[in-house]
Write a protein that holds these residues in place. Structure first.
Motif, PDB file in Angstrom:
ATOM      1  N   UNK A   1       0.873  -1.181   0.000  1.00  0.00           N
ATOM      2  CA  UNK A   1       0.000   0.000   0.000  1.00  0.00           C
ATOM      3  C   UNK A   1       0.908   1.227   0.000  1.00  0.00           C
ATOM      4  N   UNK A   2       1.266   1.688  -1.197  1.00  0.00           N
ATOM      5  CA  UNK A   2       2.202   2.819  -1.320  1.00  0.00           C
ATOM      6  C   UNK A   2       2.130   3.365  -2.743  1.00  0.00           C
ATOM      7  N   UNK A   3       2.885   4.436  -3.001  1.00  0.00           N
ATOM      8  CA  UNK A   3       2.953   4.928  -4.378  1.00  0.00           C
ATOM      9  C   UNK A   3       3.703   3.889  -5.224  1.00  0.00           C
ATOM     10  N   UNK A   4       3.385   3.863  -6.510  1.00  0.00           N
ATOM     11  CA  UNK A   4       3.978   2.839  -7.380  1.00  0.00           C
ATOM     12  C   UNK A   4       5.508   2.855  -7.307  1.00  0.00           C
ATOM     13  N   UNK A   5       6.088   4.062  -7.384  1.00  0.00           N
ATOM     14  CA  UNK A   5       7.563   4.123  -7.379  1.00  0.00           C
ATOM     15  C   UNK A   5       8.137   3.726  -6.010  1.00  0.00           C
ATOM     16  N   UNK A   6       7.362   3.970  -4.954  1.00  0.00           N
ATOM     17  CA  UNK A   6       7.821   3.542  -3.622  1.00  0.00           C
ATOM     18  C   UNK A   6       7.837   2.018  -3.506  1.00  0.00           C
ATOM     19  N   UNK A   7       6.846   1.400  -4.132  1.00  0.00           N
ATOM     20  CA  UNK A   7       6.796  -0.070  -4.104  1.00  0.00           C
ATOM     21  C   UNK A   7       8.024  -0.626  -4.823  1.00  0.00           C
ATOM     22  N   UNK A   8       8.360   0.005  -5.953  1.00  0.00           N
ATOM     23  CA  UNK A   8       9.563  -0.420  -6.683  1.00  0.00           C
ATOM     24  C   UNK A   8      10.803  -0.258  -5.789  1.00  0.00           C
ATOM     25  N   UNK A   9      10.836   0.861  -5.096  1.00  0.00           N
ATOM     26  CA  UNK A   9      11.982   1.134  -4.232  1.00  0.00           C
ATOM     27  C   UNK A   9      12.060   0.096  -3.112  1.00  0.00           C
ATOM     28  N   UNK A  10      10.910  -0.176  -2.496  1.00  0.00           N
ATOM     29  CA  UNK A  10      10.884  -1.143  -1.378  1.00  0.00           C
ATOM     30  C   UNK A  10      11.297  -2.543  -1.838  1.00  0.00           C
ATOM     31  N   UNK A  11      10.869  -2.876  -3.051  1.00  0.00           N
ATOM     32  CA  UNK A  11      11.177  -4.219  -3.565  1.00  0.00           C
ATOM     33  C   UNK A  11      12.536  -4.236  -4.284  1.00  0.00           C
ATOM     34  N   UNK A  12      13.134  -3.062  -4.369  1.00  0.00           N
ATOM     35  CA  UNK A  12      14.423  -2.900  -5.052  1.00  0.00           C
ATOM     36  C   UNK A  12      14.359  -3.431  -6.485  1.00  0.00           C
ATOM     37  N   UNK A  13      13.320  -2.986  -7.163  1.00  0.00           N
ATOM     38  CA  UNK A  13      13.174  -3.353  -8.578  1.00  0.00           C
ATOM     39  C   UNK A  13      13.059  -2.077  -9.396  1.00  0.00           C
ATOM     40  N   UNK A  14      13.314  -2.202 -10.695  1.00  0.00           N
ATOM     41  CA  UNK A  14      13.264  -1.014 -11.553  1.00  0.00           C
ATOM     42  C   UNK A  14      11.859  -0.732 -12.056  1.00  0.00           C
ATOM     43  N   UNK A  15      11.067  -1.782 -12.155  1.00  0.00           N
ATOM     44  CA  UNK A  15       9.705  -1.580 -12.670  1.00  0.00           C
ATOM     45  C   UNK A  15       8.682  -2.138 -11.689  1.00  0.00           C
ATOM     46  N   UNK A  16       7.455  -1.621 -11.840  1.00  0.00           N
ATOM     47  CA  UNK A  16       6.378  -2.115 -10.992  1.00  0.00           C
ATOM     48  C   UNK A  16       6.068  -3.573 -11.350  1.00  0.00           C
ATOM     49  N   UNK A  17       6.247  -3.893 -12.621  1.00  0.00           N
ATOM     50  CA  UNK A  17       5.997  -5.272 -13.058  1.00  0.00           C
ATOM     51  C   UNK A  17       6.909  -6.237 -12.306  1.00  0.00           C
ATOM     52  N   UNK A  18       8.169  -5.828 -12.182  1.00  0.00           N
ATOM     53  CA  UNK A  18       9.126  -6.692 -11.481  1.00  0.00           C
ATOM     54  C   UNK A  18       8.784  -6.767  -9.993  1.00  0.00           C
ATOM     55  N   UNK A  19       8.391  -5.616  -9.438  1.00  0.00           N
ATOM     56  CA  UNK A  19       8.014  -5.597  -8.020  1.00  0.00           C
ATOM     57  C   UNK A  19       6.804  -6.494  -7.783  1.00  0.00           C
ATOM     58  N   UNK A  20       5.837  -6.392  -8.707  1.00  0.00           N
ATOM     59  CA  UNK A  20       4.621  -7.195  -8.603  1.00  0.00           C
ATOM     60  C   UNK A  20       4.967  -8.688  -8.662  1.00  0.00           C
ATOM     61  N   UNK A  21       5.896  -9.009  -9.582  1.00  0.00           N
ATOM     62  CA  UNK A  21       6.307 -10.408  -9.728  1.00  0.00           C
ATOM     63  C   UNK A  21       6.973 -10.893  -8.444  1.00  0.00           C
ATOM     64  N   UNK A  22       7.754 -10.018  -7.865  1.00  0.00           N
ATOM     65  CA  UNK A  22       8.467 -10.378  -6.627  1.00  0.00           C
ATOM     66  C   UNK A  22       7.473 -10.585  -5.461  1.00  0.00           C
ATOM     67  N   UNK A  23       6.474  -9.730  -5.423  1.00  0.00           N
ATOM     68  CA  UNK A  23       5.495  -9.804  -4.327  1.00  0.00           C
ATOM     69  C   UNK A  23       4.603 -11.033  -4.466  1.00  0.00           C
ATOM     70  N   UNK A  24       4.131 -11.255  -5.677  1.00  0.00           N
ATOM     71  CA  UNK A  24       3.117 -12.300  -5.876  1.00  0.00           C
ATOM     72  C   UNK A  24       3.679 -13.619  -6.391  1.00  0.00           C
ATOM     73  N   UNK A  25       4.874 -13.558  -6.973  1.00  0.00           N
ATOM     74  CA  UNK A  25       5.441 -14.759  -7.578  1.00  0.00           C
ATOM     75  C   UNK A  25       4.826 -15.049  -8.940  1.00  0.00           C
TER      76      UNK A  25
END
Lengths: 246, 263
Positions: A214-238
């Motif tokens: 629950x954050x801004x899209x770019x913050x989620x990327x930062x938290x997941x240490x990914x460059x894109x939201x797609x990658x962050x999403x993949x990391x979060x959900x598998x």
């Protein structure tokens, strides 16, 4: 005009659809609810719109539980459901008039409001056309116009672009962003398509009934240490990118 | 909400039901053809076999066609009531029920508006049918056309309420065939619509009692008496009571309605 969800749980029989979901929508912004099919997005919408009764947890409108202000909630909400709810045999105007009547708007008010809304959604010349004659993208725009007819302050869209081609999806997304900006509308935009989310959008990631971010899209990327939201999403959900593109 | 909002909603629901009705012209035609077949074909065949003696409200011997006219009027109301049930189930399946349920107006009011819309559409069909009856020499008294109106309204509301109650119980469109077999046909055939109850008693005592308890029988008798400018008090009480019970049951079903089905 704020909506807050606290510790929401919902189950269908033995299947848990939502588990301890809490968030607060950012006012005047397009809030993206990102999750794959079956994540619990539609269940959450059904609870927000009171089409389902709450089982556990609460939903607050301006700090007051919605169960205590059902009518006020329905006056403040505009909803576009995943499944089309237009009457195919009626014209665009007749569909809007029916919705307006259910919200206590006279035909004159509806006509006045409808012309402006449809003009804005580039459908000004289709007022008297039958819904059956419109393509999928145009039908969705009519549903958006209908949802805004009674001047709600919160707009809920449940996978409003599902089944549409890329151009139609982009067009609807752009229209909703414009409305959000110009009318300070709070929007909850459920989607499983990452391309519909901008980097500074507030994002809620829902997966298997749980809220994972629950954050801004770019913050989620930062938290997941990914460059894109797609990658962050993949990391979060598998889940792979393929689940994100219709 | 303002009082005008309630009236606007009533007008909006009436308009939508009317527009949907005129888009379904075959529905109007079939609503007339069905009872006309009974009046012209069935009655011609069974006239001799089913002789009718002098029974109230008739003061003389009547033709079989004259006897079945009120029953056939109620048949139109019955099929329309069930059609409304079907359309509500369809609305739920197609999702358009959500539009109704998202209204800030009380669900009781929305249900009432639906009932009124169903009743008005049914009445238009009944009067069209009675008009056609004149063409085949089935001519009720002209004053009866006026006095029968409240009876028809009450019957339409009763059958509309039964239809709406059923729609809150039927989850899928496919199950509607069951309504035909288990509700419409038994209700119609186990009534005084096609034959007087004393005839039924001659063949079976228990069947007679079932027919006597059938609310549709009382609705038919209410309409029959009103068509001849008479009041059948017992029929009025039973029809009113049944209307109230099913309106409450429909309301309870509608209030607990969850328009979104399990995903």
């Amino acid at each position: 005009m704020g909506i807050e969800v606290r510790n929401l749980c919902f189950r269908y029989g033995t299947r848990q659809a939502l588990q301890d979901v809490s968030f607060r929508l950012v006012d005047g912004k397009l809030n993206a609810l990102l999750g794959p099919n079956g994540a619990g997005k539609s269940t959450l919408y059904a609870l927000l719109t009171q089409l389902f009764n709450l089982q556990q947890g609460e939903i607050l409108l301006n700090g007051v539980p919605i169960s205590r202000q059902s009518r006020k909630l329905k006056q403040q909400l505009g909803v576009v459901f995943q499944q089309s709810t237009l009457d195919l045999d009626l014209s665009v105007l007749q569909n809007l008039e029916y919705h307006g009547a259910l919200h206590g708007l006279s035909s004159r008010d509806v006509r006045h409001q409808a012309s402006a809304l449809l003009e804005r959604l580039e459908l000004g010349d289709r007022l008297h056309d039958s819904i059956r004659s419109l393509n999928g993208g145009h039908r969705r725009r009519v549903e958006i116009a209908r949802a805004l007819l009674h001047r709600p302050s919160i707009l809920l869209l449940d996978e409003a672009t599902v089944g549409l081609d890329t151009a139609a999806r982009q067009s609807i997304n752009r229209h909703v962003r414009d409305l959000c900006r110009d009318q300070a509308l709070t929007v909850l935009w459920a989607t499983h398509l990452i391309e519909e989310i901008d980097s500074d959008d507030p994002v809620l990631v829902l997966h298997q009934g749980r809220l994972h971010a629950d954050a801004l899209a770019h913050e989620i990327c930062h938290m997941q240490q990914t460059r894109t939201l797609a990658a962050a999403f993949e990391q979060i959900t598998g889940l792979k990118e393929s689940t994100q593109c219709a | 909400m303002r009082m005008t909002a309630y009236l606007i909603a009533l007008k909006g629901i009436l308009k939508r039901e009317f527009l949907r009705f005129i888009h379904q012209r075959t529905r109007f035609l079939s609503a007339l053809v069905r009872p006309l077949l009974w009046l012209v074909v069935f009655a011609a065949g069974f006239r001799a076999a089913l002789g009718v003696s002098i029974i109230p409200p008739y003061e003389t011997y009547i033709t079989y066609e004259t006897y079945i006219l009120p029953g056939l009027c109620c048949m139109i109301l019955l099929f329309n009531g069930m059609q409304s049930s079907l359309s509500m189930v369809y609305d739920r399946e197609m999702g358009s029920m959500k539009v109704l349920l998202m209204s800030p107006l009380p669900r009781a009011w929305l249900l009432f508006c639906k009932l009124i819309a169903i009743a008005l559409l049914s009445l238009a069909q009944v009067y069209a049918f009675i008009g056609l009856g004149f063409l085949v020499n089935v001519e009720p008294p002209l004053t009866g056309l006026l006095t029968v109106l409240p009876a028809l309204v009450l019957t339409a509301l009763m059958l509309g309420a039964i239809g709406l109650f059923l729609s809150s119980r039927i989850r899928q469109l496919e199950n509607f065939a069951g309504v035909m077999n288990f509700v419409i046909f038994p209700m119609f055939f186990m009534s005084s619509a096609l034959y007087p109850l004393w005839k039924m008693r001659e063949s079976s005592e228990w069947l007679y009692w079932i027919c006597s308890l059938n609310p549709f029988t009382h609705a038919v008798e209410l309409v029959r008496f009103a068509l001849y400018t008479e009041l059948n008090l017992e029929a009025l009480l039973v029809t009113t009571g049944t209307t109230l019970v099913f309106t409450v049951l429909a309301l309870l079903g509608f209030n607990s309605e969850q328009a979104v089905r399990k995903s």
